[in-house]
Each structure stands twice: as structure tokens, then as C-alpha cells.
Design a protein around this motif. Structure first.
Motif, short mmCIF file in Angstrom:
data_model
loop_
_atom_site.label_atom_id
_atom_site.label_comp_id
_atom_site.label_asym_id
_atom_site.label_seq_id
_atom_site.Cartn_x
_atom_site.Cartn_y
_atom_site.Cartn_z
N ARG A 160 52.78 57.51 69.93
CA ARG A 160 53.63 58.41 70.60
C ARG A 160 53.56 58.85 72.52
O ARG A 160 51.48 59.21 72.19
CB ARG A 160 54.89 59.45 69.96
CG ARG A 160 55.46 58.63 69.04
CD ARG A 160 56.33 59.66 68.12
NE ARG A 160 55.63 60.91 68.07
CZ ARG A 160 55.30 60.78 66.26
NH1 ARG A 160 55.40 60.07 65.45
NH2 ARG A 160 54.25 62.21 66.48
N SER A 161 54.08 58.98 73.25
CA SER A 161 53.30 59.21 74.08
C SER A 161 52.67 61.00 74.07
O SER A 161 51.72 61.76 74.67
CB SER A 161 54.37 60.12 75.45
OG SER A 161 55.54 60.42 74.96
N SER A 162 53.18 61.79 72.97
CA SER A 162 53.11 63.11 72.80
C SER A 162 51.37 62.90 72.63
O SER A 162 50.95 63.73 72.75
CB SER A 162 54.06 64.03 72.07
OG SER A 162 53.89 63.04 70.88
N GLU A 163 50.90 61.89 71.69
CA GLU A 163 49.72 61.81 70.68
C GLU A 163 49.35 61.10 71.84
O GLU A 163 47.66 61.26 71.94
CB GLU A 163 50.28 61.02 69.36
CG GLU A 163 50.52 60.80 68.67
CD GLU A 163 51.29 60.37 67.05
OE1 GLU A 163 50.78 60.40 66.24
OE2 GLU A 163 51.85 59.26 67.63
N VAL A 164 49.13 60.32 72.64
CA VAL A 164 48.58 59.22 73.38
C VAL A 164 47.29 60.78 74.33
O VAL A 164 46.83 60.98 74.86
CB VAL A 164 49.46 59.02 75.02
CG1 VAL A 164 48.37 58.18 75.67
CG2 VAL A 164 49.55 57.75 73.69
N ALA A 165 48.97 62.15 74.71
CA ALA A 165 49.15 63.00 75.80
C ALA A 165 47.66 64.25 75.04
O ALA A 165 47.37 64.62 75.34
CB ALA A 165 50.61 63.54 76.09
N ALA A 166 48.14 64.03 74.12
CA ALA A 166 47.00 65.04 72.90
C ALA A 166 45.49 64.15 73.04
O ALA A 166 44.20 64.89 73.40
CB ALA A 166 47.01 64.75 71.51
N ALA A 167 45.56 62.98 72.54
CA ALA A 167 44.27 62.32 73.24
C ALA A 167 43.41 62.08 74.58
O ALA A 167 42.16 62.13 74.60
CB ALA A 167 44.02 60.50 72.85
N LEU A 168 44.55 62.74 75.82
CA LEU A 168 43.75 62.18 77.06
C LEU A 168 44.27 63.35 77.51
O LEU A 168 42.85 63.65 78.83
CB LEU A 168 45.00 61.01 77.72
CG LEU A 168 44.52 60.18 76.58
CD1 LEU A 168 45.95 58.72 78.28
CD2 LEU A 168 43.35 59.32 77.18
N HIS A 169 44.40 64.55 77.00
CA HIS A 169 44.34 65.81 76.92
C HIS A 169 45.19 65.81 78.45
O HIS A 169 44.50 67.21 79.77
CB HIS A 169 42.44 66.10 77.58
CG HIS A 169 41.70 66.64 76.50
ND1 HIS A 169 42.19 66.92 75.19
CD2 HIS A 169 40.86 66.09 76.11
CE1 HIS A 169 41.35 66.60 74.37
NE2 HIS A 169 40.69 65.38 75.03
N VAL A 170 46.70 65.34 78.80
CA VAL A 170 46.89 65.71 79.98
C VAL A 170 48.33 65.91 79.66
O VAL A 170 48.49 65.47 78.02
CB VAL A 170 47.24 63.94 80.75
CG1 VAL A 170 46.14 63.67 81.41
CG2 VAL A 170 47.89 62.56 79.78
N PRO A 171 49.43 65.98 79.63
CA PRO A 171 50.68 66.23 79.36
C PRO A 171 51.15 65.13 78.98
O PRO A 171 51.25 63.99 79.79
CB PRO A 171 51.70 66.91 80.03
CG PRO A 171 50.27 67.81 82.25
CD PRO A 171 49.50 66.50 81.25
N SER A 172 52.54 64.98 78.47
CA SER A 172 52.93 63.55 78.22
C SER A 172 54.00 63.46 78.76
O SER A 172 53.77 62.21 79.12
CB SER A 172 54.38 64.43 76.98
OG SER A 172 54.24 64.52 76.09
N PRO A 173 54.63 64.08 80.21
CA PRO A 173 55.49 63.04 80.96
C PRO A 173 54.27 62.91 81.93
O PRO A 173 54.34 61.55 82.64
CB PRO A 173 56.06 64.78 82.35
CG PRO A 173 55.61 65.91 81.48
CD PRO A 173 55.32 65.68 80.44
N THR A 174 53.11 62.68 82.07
CA THR A 174 51.84 62.45 82.97
C THR A 174 51.90 61.01 82.39
O THR A 174 51.11 60.11 82.95
CB THR A 174 50.82 62.55 82.83
OG1 THR A 174 50.96 64.42 82.90
CG2 THR A 174 49.72 62.53 83.59
#
Lengths: 179, 263
Positions: A135-149
Motif C-alpha cells: 500500500r502507499s503507506s507501506e511504500v512511504a515507510a520504505a522510502l521515508h517519504v509521506p504517502s501523498p508523495t
């Protein structure tokens, strides 16, 4: 999620070295494919995949919920691949050569080549979202960026992939982005 | 239209069709410290890796376009201390290939594998006996392409003296454009395997280096506890080798402590 290993194997791998070796062998192709989708060099991708597997081996005793294994594994693989690509780009001060791709199907060649032409952040977002199924929240956690990014990167990636695929990948290879 | 469903199935298909190399469990576990401390295999591989490092240090060739550097962080420390380009850390994939390409060998077997006519050592010091002979591939860092790769095979002999000391000889392909340095520098390790530093600088040991040619082979040796300069010269004469002039490099600067090994 198309990839899976037995839950019992994940649980045994927390304390059993043999089981951990089995688990690493089972997940290796999947981890490698995340890395080869993000890193534009096969050797560096293999290196990143090894680092990811080592991180998984180190961290699995503290993973309390076996069901969380896949998301955790893909996040580690994605993070290692992004780090490896940033390191590689810092050390290569010239535009990259095309990544040699050995494959059976022309469609796969086109799409993989197109993904590799994306800038790093959208590329990682595409691989972790569409290959790993995060999910985008998980990708955000992996890439250290916010979900909207992440969602913004995915939008850019879809647009760029459309352009690349419709143009038949005739554009020049992009140089490494400065991370 | 490139929607999420199409992308999802096609991205997975595209990456799944990528052939994955076999998992190198040893290389992976080497990165994982818990195994590194307990596995006997790790210790054996560590010894091989150390031998590979030595092999590369023993042949400090600098090409105009490609620098034959190092395969470990220790060697990179030495190169930096000497103001030589060290390149980025060696790719583990290359390192694992170096390790898997390193194996015990014999003169007959090595002769078939090396890209030069192998001339074995002769005129060894009294009481020296061969303990190991390895065929190995050095790691090569190209300053032009900024890539690590696996170099041409070379042969390393390790000899043990009657007093328990050891020395090494190495045979590689002669490169007429190569530069052969007069000294080999080595880091000092404490009991835990950590590099010893003095005021933040690595402590280095300096060894004199000697090179000689036999046809297209270059043999190299370094002074140390196990062998003296005169004994190396005797080996070269017994092999009818032609001495290769060496290049003197600047030593470490600014307060780095040196332990000179007397020949």
C-alpha cells in the motif's frame, strides 16, 4: 500478493539456522527482482539483494507477527535497493549504459526497460506498489517519504511509462539522479 | 490506457521473467554478524578472503586506465593513507565471485588456468616448505568505468619456515604498462580484528617489495618476519628472473605511526 512461503517456515526461521537458510533461499528470487526493478546494474542489484537478505536474517528474530513478514521483506528490499542505487549513482559520474536485459518476451523487455528509465523515486514506488503489492503507506515507510508523495510519484510514473511505451523506448537513457 | 490493473499484472510479469542468479548464502550470512562469529565455514572463508586481499595487495599494479586496488576495507584504509585512489567498497557480488574462484591448486593444474607461462619458485630458503598454493582472482577497480570486476587469475604460494614464520610468493601475468611499487603497506589488527589506529590514523607496517620476470610471468615477494631481502634475491637468482625496477611512493603523512619491519 502472489509470492508466499509457508507460515511455519517463517516462524521456525526466527530461531533455527537451517530454517533461516531455507527461508532466505526461498525469498531470494523475489528480493532480487525487487532490486533489479530499482537498480540499473545487475551486479549492484545482486549486491543490494544480498544486503536485504542479510537484514532480513538479522531482523527476523524480532519479527513478532509472521503475517507481517511479506510487507516487511519488501520494505527492506526496496530500501536496500534505493540505497544501493543512490550509492551507485554517486560513484558513477557519467550517464549510464543501457542495462543488459535477458528476457523471453518482448513485452516484458519493454516494460522493464521503461521502468528502469524512470527516475529513482517513481521507479521504486512502481516496483513496490505493482510488483510487491504494498500500500502507499507501506511504500512511504520504505522510502521515508509521506504517502501523498508516493501517490504523486505513481502518477508521474504512469504518465512517463505511457510516454515511453508509446514512443517505443527511443529516448536516451537518463543519467543517475542526484539523491 | 495504462491503469493500475494492467500495470500491476504487467510489472509483476516483467520482473518475474527476470532470471535471478542463485542465492549466495555464504555471502549473505557473511553480512550477518551472528553467523560470522559462530560458523567454522565463515572462518575458513574469512581466511580465503584474507588471502585474496593479500593477493591484491601483493600486486599493486597501476594501469593508466584501470587501478588494481583492493577487495577489503583494510586495504582501502591503506590506499587512502597513502593518498592513492581506493574506489568505492568492493561489490559483494564481485567479492563472492572472487571467493568462489579461489581454490587450492597444484602447479600442473594452475598452469592450465593462468594466462601466462607459470614458472614455480626455486631456491627457497633452507627449511622452508610449501604449506598452501592457491589460484585466485583479484578484484579490479576500473577508474575509467567506475566498476569493480574480477581480474585474471594469479597464483599464491605460502611457505612455512622451521621457526614457524611464513612468507608468500605470488605469480601473475606481467604487464609492461604496470607500475610496481617499492613498498607494500599493511594495517595492524588487534585481537578482535579491528584496525589499530593512532590519533585517528591507521597504524601501518611497511614491507619492501621485490618483483622479477620470467617470460610473461611476474613474481612478487615482500620482506617480513618469514623472509629477508637476501633470501628473496636468492630465489630470484635461482629462477633466473629479471628484476623489475620499482616505483617509490610517498609514505603516510601527518603523524601516522609506522612500524617498519626490518628485512
Amino acid at each position: 500478493m502472489n509470492f508466499s512461503v509457508e507460515r511455519s517456515l517463517i516462524e521456525r526461521a526466527r530461531g533455527d539456522r537451517e530454517a533461516l537458510n531455507d527461508l532466505i533461499e526461498r525469498i531470494w528470487p523475489e528480493v532480487y527482482r525487487v532490486c533489479i526493478g530499482i537498480v540499473r546494474d545487475r551486479m549492484a542489484a545482486e549486491d543490494a539483494a544480498q544486503e536485504a537478505c542479510a537484514s532480513i536474517a538479522r531482523g527476523i528474530p524480532s519479527l513478532h507477527e509472521a503475517g507481517a513478514f511479506y510487507g516487511w521483506m519488501y520494505r527492506i528490499a526496496g530500501r536496500c535497493a534505493v540505497d544501493a542505487e543512490k550509492t551507485r549513482c554517486r560513484n558513477v559520474h557519467q550517464p549510464e549504459r543501457d542495462v543488459p536485459i535477458v528476457d523471453d518476451t518482448a513485452a516484458s523487455i519493454d516494460l522493464h526497460a521503461a521502468i528502469l528509465k524512470l527516475p529513482l523515486a517513481p521507479r521504486a514506488a512502481v516496483v513496490l506498489t505493482y510488483f510487491a503489492g504494498l500500500r502507499s503507506s507501506e511504500v512511504a515507510a520504505a522510502l521515508h517519504v509521506p504517502s501523498p508523495t508516493v501517490r504523486f510519484h505513481l502518477m508521474l510514473a504512469r504518465r512517463r511509462l505511457r510516454e515511453l511505451l508509446s514512443a517505443g523506448l527511443t529516448g536516451t537513457q537518463e543519467a543517475c539522479e542526484r539523491a | 490506457m495504462l491503469n493500475d490493473d494492467i500495470l500491476g499484472s504487467n510489472v509483476r510479469a516483467a520482473l518475474t521473467s527476470q532470471p535471478a542468479p542463485p542465492a549466495d548464502l555464504q555471502a549473505i550470512m557473511q553480512r550477518e554478524p551472528r553467523t560470522a562469529q559462530t560458523s567454522p565455514m565463515r572462518r575458513r572463508l574469512g581466511a580465503l578472503a584474507a588471502a585474496a586481499v593479500l593477493a591484491v595487495v601483493v600486486l599493486p599494479l597501476v594501469h593508466p586506465q584501470a587501478l588494481l586496488a583492493a577487495v577489503s576495507s583494510d586495504v582501502r584504509i591503506v590506499l587512502r593513507a597513502l593518498h592513492l585512489p581506493a574506489g568505492p567498497p568492493v561489490s559483494t557480488a564481485v567479492l563472492s565471485r572472487i571467493r568462489t574462484g579461489t581454490h587450492a591448486t597444484t602447479v600442473a593444474e594452475a598452469s592450465r588456468e593462468v594466462p601466462f607461462k607459470l614458472v614455480p619458485p626455486a631456491g627457497l630458503p633452507a627449511g622452508a616448505r610449501q604449506s598452501t598454493m592457491y589460484l585466485m582472482h583479484p578484484g579490479t577497480w576500473s577508474a575509467k568505468t567506475h566498476q569493480w570486476s574480477v581480474g585474471a587469475p594469479l597464483v599464491l604460494w605460502k611457505f612455512t619456515r622451521s621457526n614457524g614464520t611464513t612468507f608468500r610468493l605470488q605469480a601473475a601475468k606481467y604487464d609492461p604498462h604496470g607500475r610496481y611499487f617499492a613498498y607494500m603497506w599493511q594495517t595492524v589488527e588487534d585481537a578482535h580484528g579491528n584496525v589499530v589506529t593512532v590519533k585517528g590514523h591507521p597504524e601501518l607496517i611497511r614491507h619492501e617489495a621485490f618483483f622479477w620476470r620470467n617470460g610473461d610471468q611476474v613474481m612478487s615477494a615482500f620482506t617480513g618476519d618469514g623472509i629477508k631481502r637476501e633470501e628473496i634475491a636468492a630465489i630470484r637468482r635461482a629462477m633466473s628472473g629479471t628484476a623489475i625496477p620499482t616505483v617509490r611512493t610517498k609514505g603516510p603523512q601527518g603523524g601516522r605511526r609506522l612500524m617498519l619491519v626490518k628485512p
